[in-house]
Design a protein around this motif. Structure first.
Motif, mmCIF file in Angstrom:
data_model
loop_
_atom_site.group_PDB
_atom_site.id
_atom_site.type_symbol
_atom_site.label_atom_id
_atom_site.label_comp_id
_atom_site.label_asym_id
_atom_site.label_seq_id
_atom_site.Cartn_x
_atom_site.Cartn_y
_atom_site.Cartn_z
ATOM 1 N N TRP A 116 5.282 -38.810 77.768
ATOM 2 C CA TRP A 116 5.491 -37.390 78.068
ATOM 3 C C TRP A 116 4.529 -36.931 79.158
ATOM 4 O O TRP A 116 4.922 -36.237 80.083
ATOM 5 C CB TRP A 116 5.298 -36.544 76.819
ATOM 6 N N TYR B 136 13.322 -33.759 79.211
ATOM 7 C CA TYR B 136 12.062 -33.195 79.701
ATOM 8 C C TYR B 136 11.951 -31.715 79.332
ATOM 9 O O TYR B 136 10.896 -31.247 78.919
ATOM 10 C CB TYR B 136 11.952 -33.378 81.215
ATOM 11 N N THR C 48 9.922 -36.388 74.470
ATOM 12 C CA THR C 48 8.915 -37.431 74.281
ATOM 13 C C THR C 48 7.657 -36.884 73.630
ATOM 14 O O THR C 48 6.903 -37.643 73.033
ATOM 15 C CB THR C 48 8.569 -38.094 75.621
ATOM 16 N N LEU C 49 7.434 -35.584 73.722
ATOM 17 C CA LEU C 49 6.286 -34.981 73.055
ATOM 18 C C LEU C 49 6.478 -34.944 71.540
ATOM 19 O O LEU C 49 5.525 -34.769 70.794
ATOM 20 C CB LEU C 49 6.046 -33.565 73.602
#
Length: 173
Positions: free
Chosen positions: A31, A54, A59-60
């Motif tokens: 991330w 995003y 991904t966080l």
């Protein structure tokens, strides 16, 4: 119930927790890499590349994997019924998160609107990162599912042990 006779050892639980923590850390680092990559884009006449994974911080979500791994290690060391239930809930949440992330990544990879030629390299690299992460989601799914099944059996076993102890106490009197 299929999970009644499955048992997981302490060492296996620690390994599953460590794997979940490592996968979570990898996702958080990816991330950060995507953050630096996409923030460095130059506004062009054809626009910037901002994928759905995003924008949602997909991904966080690796932070949830880290928390679940820490819960697994904690429950392995100090097993209580409430801690096992919290870990089970967290792993089910990780399974749902993984399925959502796979869906969003597949949607992102199936549609590609060509960005400005200046941002094409960054967009291409970001899509490769999404492809790499797509291989890690099944691993996270299987780790969370494995521990969920085994903790389910552990909860079931503890409940049956409690009833058998009560029945034995009643039979002796």
């Amino acid at each position: 119930m299929a999970c009644v006779h499955s048992k997981i050892s302490t060492a296996n639980s620690l390994v599953l927790g460590a794997i979940q923590i490592m996968i979570g850390i990898f996702h958080v680092f990816m991330w950060y890499f995507l953050l630096v990559l996409y923030k460095g884009q130059i506004k062009g006449s054809f626009g910037m590349y901002e994928p759905i994974t995003y924008k949602t911080g997909c991904t966080l979500w690796g932070i949830f994997f880290i928390i679940a791994g820490v819960f697994i290690i904690g429950v392995t060391r100090y097993p209580t019924r409430s801690a096992i239930i919290c870990t089970l809930i967290m792993n089910i949440f990780c399974i749902i998160t993984t399925i959502t992330a796979v869906t969003l990544t597949i949607i992102e990879l199936s549609h590609f609107n060509s960005p400005s030629y200046r941002n094409y390299g960054q967009a291409k690299l970001g899509r490769e990162v999404s492809r790499i992460l797509l291989f890690f989601y099944p691993l996270e799914f299987s780790v969370a599912l494995t521990y969920s099944i085994c903790s389910c059996s552990n909860l079931f076993r503890r409940q049956s042990d409690l009833t058998s102890v009560v029945e034995e106490a009643e039979n002796t009197f």
